[in-house]
Design an enzyme around this catalytic site. Structure first.
Site, short mmCIF file in Angstrom:
data_model
loop_
_atom_site.label_atom_id
_atom_site.label_comp_id
_atom_site.label_asym_id
_atom_site.label_seq_id
_atom_site.Cartn_x
_atom_site.Cartn_y
_atom_site.Cartn_z
N HIS A 153 0.82 -1.22 0.00
CA HIS A 153 0.00 0.00 0.00
C HIS A 153 0.85 1.26 0.00
O HIS A 153 0.33 2.35 -0.22
CB HIS A 153 -0.91 0.01 1.23
N ASP A 357 3.91 9.49 -1.04
CA ASP A 357 2.72 8.79 -0.55
C ASP A 357 2.37 7.67 -1.51
O ASP A 357 2.41 7.88 -2.73
CB ASP A 357 1.54 9.78 -0.46
P1 ADP Z 1 -2.66 7.27 5.01
O1 ADP Z 1 -3.23 5.92 4.70
O2 ADP Z 1 -1.18 7.38 4.85
O3 ADP Z 1 -3.09 7.82 6.34
P2 ADP Z 1 -4.50 8.26 2.96
O4 ADP Z 1 -4.75 9.67 2.51
O5 ADP Z 1 -4.33 7.29 1.86
O6 ADP Z 1 -3.26 8.31 3.94
O7 ADP Z 1 -5.74 7.76 3.84
C1 ADP Z 1 -6.11 8.45 4.98
C2 ADP Z 1 -7.54 8.05 5.36
O8 ADP Z 1 -7.76 8.46 6.70
C3 ADP Z 1 -8.58 8.76 4.49
O9 ADP Z 1 -9.62 7.89 4.19
C4 ADP Z 1 -9.04 9.90 5.37
O10 ADP Z 1 -10.39 10.27 5.18
C5 ADP Z 1 -8.85 9.34 6.77
N1 ADP Z 1 -8.52 10.46 7.68
C6 ADP Z 1 -7.50 11.31 7.60
N2 ADP Z 1 -7.56 12.25 8.57
C7 ADP Z 1 -8.66 11.98 9.28
C8 ADP Z 1 -9.30 12.59 10.41
N3 ADP Z 1 -8.85 13.70 10.99
N4 ADP Z 1 -10.41 12.01 10.86
C9 ADP Z 1 -10.91 10.90 10.29
N5 ADP Z 1 -10.37 10.29 9.22
C10 ADP Z 1 -9.27 10.82 8.72
#
Ligand code: ADP
Length: 470
Positions: A153, A357
């Site tokens: 991932h 990322d």
């Molecule tokens: P990573 O997997 O590295 O954290 P991604 O952008 O691929 O990055 O996925 C992050 C996920 O986490 C997304 O679905 C996003 O909506 C969720 N997310 C990020 N910040 C928050 C937050 N403050 N509250 C709830 N969900 C969050």
């Protein structure tokens, strides 16, 4: 009956809330459409670890506790202090002193032992992410011939970076024990192919001996596009979003990231600072809302970063605020999917500027959440996996260059509606082409070497597989 046997570090068990990061969303269609077993760590640390099984419909969830030593060596140590930084191109942050991968291998062996107890010969095994790279080798060593796929991932850097990892030669080549290794982008797959060519002298993306070949491919993850759009349409009318809109003079710009050094949050704040310094005409007319729940706080780099981000946000507010406006609103807590969807839709621009990322689902969620008749602008790092699919519609930026990111903010804020609409249409079309509902079956059909995925046929094929090479 053939089953999909999923294994990942964390498991989203029924009724236990979200415990597997974004994995439960990515695997939702697979879990719904096929009988699955999902195995992984329970999230609990116990002196005497136990393994438990929960059933729901056709699916079973098996979770296993870890000891304190396992947690420190496998999860907090090798996976998150060595592999995570290196695979995100951050050799400077890798703790080479933790190069000992014994604990990491031990936990992989433990999961392999747990699997052997319940795996059937026609099960199709799907392993997820960097915590479990050597799992196929451990399973082959236990005599298992099942079809086994692996999906990474997070990014796969070029060989010049991977080879800086102590003992990489004991770890990365073990991926050759899988039948299929999937990456987020072509670039990641090409990096790994080049590593294998350099290190093992293998010439192509089809590797292996005898009848068994290991294949590489790109399977970019997506989101549930239309569902998210519907959610955002409703959510924009919720009390929270209305309150935020009322309390912000002018336009809203949003950033949503876990507090992680790969996300480039400090540099992003500095880019906004340059924008404010260069464009006094925007003072009081734009507010940047950065939503950043803490993660991995027990690791020093994460704690340090939290301080730097706090200080930078404070400095910007100190320099530019007046009594009726603060340029940055920095929030350290998680929000529901609904709240995020509504806030995305209310924002004229999103700043998604990771230094590196695997994919970045926030970029995709932001696009899906927009009102097509009056959409916002996505400012996206060229180093996010999503940039490969979003070339046509996003403002692509170099996150290391705050001036160029600052210029993109200014362009986004002033962008005419027609341009916003045509960019959004291109982005939305890219989302629909690669909806997450098709992702699991795309990977599984590639794993079976078939055009489309049919579990019964796959089960029959699995039983006729040749023995793996030694
Ligand atoms: P990573 O997997 O590295 O954290 P991604 O952008 O691929 O990055 O996925 C992050 C996920 O986490 C997304 O679905 C996003 O909506 C969720 N997310 C990020 N910040 C928050 C937050 N403050 N509250 C709830 N969900 C969050």
């Amino acid at each position: 009956m053939a089953r999909i046997f999923i294994i990942s570090n964390r498991v989203a068990t029924p009724h236990a809330g979200l415990h597997a990061g974004g994995l439960e969303v990515v695997l939702k269609a697979t879990l719904k459409n096929h009988p699955c077993v999902w195995l992984g760590w329970s999230g609990d640390i116990k002196r005497h670890p136990k393994t438990r099984t929960v059933h729901q419909g056709d699916n079973s969830f098996i979770v296993s506790d870890l000891t304190q030593e396992d947690f420190e060596e496998y999860y907090s140590g090798f996976a998150n202090r060595v592999l995570w930084p290196i695979l995100h191109y951050r050799l400077d942050l890798a703790e080479f002193s933790r190069r000992d991968m014994t604990g990491y291998m031990r936990v992989n062996d433990h999961f392999a032992d747990e699997m052997v107890k319940v795996l059937k010969p026609d099960d199709i095994v799907w392993v997820h992410d960097y915590h479990l790279i050597p799992l196929a080798r451990a399973l082959r060593a236990r005599g298992l011939h099942n079809r086994i796929g692996f999906f990474l991932h997070i990014p796969m850097p070029p060989p010049e970076i991977i080879t800086a990892m102590p003992n990489h030669e004991n770890l990365l080549p073990s991926l050759c024990h899988y039948d299929l290794v999937g990456f987020q982008t072509d670039n990641d797959a090409a990096n790994f192919a080049r590593y294998l060519a350099n290190e093992l002298g293998t010439p192509s993306r089809r590797l292996g001996t005898g009848d068994r070949v290991m294949r590489l491919g790109a399977f970019p993850v997506g989101i549930e596009t239309r569902t998210f759009t519907r959610l955002a349409r409703r959510a924009v009318k919720t009390e929270l979003v209305l309150k935020v809109r009322e309390s912000v003079p002018g336009m809203l710009m949003i950033g949503v990231d876990r507090l992680d050094y790969s996300k480039g949050i400090t540099l992003r704040l500095e880019a906004y600072e340059r924008f404010l310094a260069a464009h006094p005409e925007w003072h009081g007319k734009v507010t940047y809302l950065q939503i950043t729940p803490r993660s991995r706080s027990q690791i020093k780099e994460y704690a340090d970063m939290e301080q730097t981000v706090n200080q930078t946000a404070g400095r910007i507010n100190g320099a530019f605020s007046d009594a009726s406006w603060s340029p940055v609103r920095y929030v350290n807590r998680p929000y529901s999917r609904t709240a995020l969807a509504g806030l995305y839709r209310a924002a004229r621009a999103a700043l998604v500027t990771p230094l590196r990322d695997g994919m970045n689902l926030v970029a995709k969620e932001y696009v899906a959440a927009q009102d097509a008749a009056d959409p916002g602008v996505l400012i996206l790092s060229r180093f996010a996996g999503a940039a490969a699919e979003f070339r046509d519609g996003a403002l692509l930026v170099n996150p290391y260059d705050p001036d160029s990111v600052g210029a993109a903010i200014s362009r986004a804020m002033a962008m005419p509606k027609d341009e916003r609409k045509s960019r959004h249409a291109a982005l939305y079309a890219a989302l629909l082409r690669n909806d997450i509902s098709k992702w699991g079956d795309k990977f599984l059909s590639a794993l079976m070497g078939t055009k489309s995925f049919n579990l019964e046929e796959a089960g029959r094929m699995s039983q006729n597989l040749p023995a793996p090479p030694h």
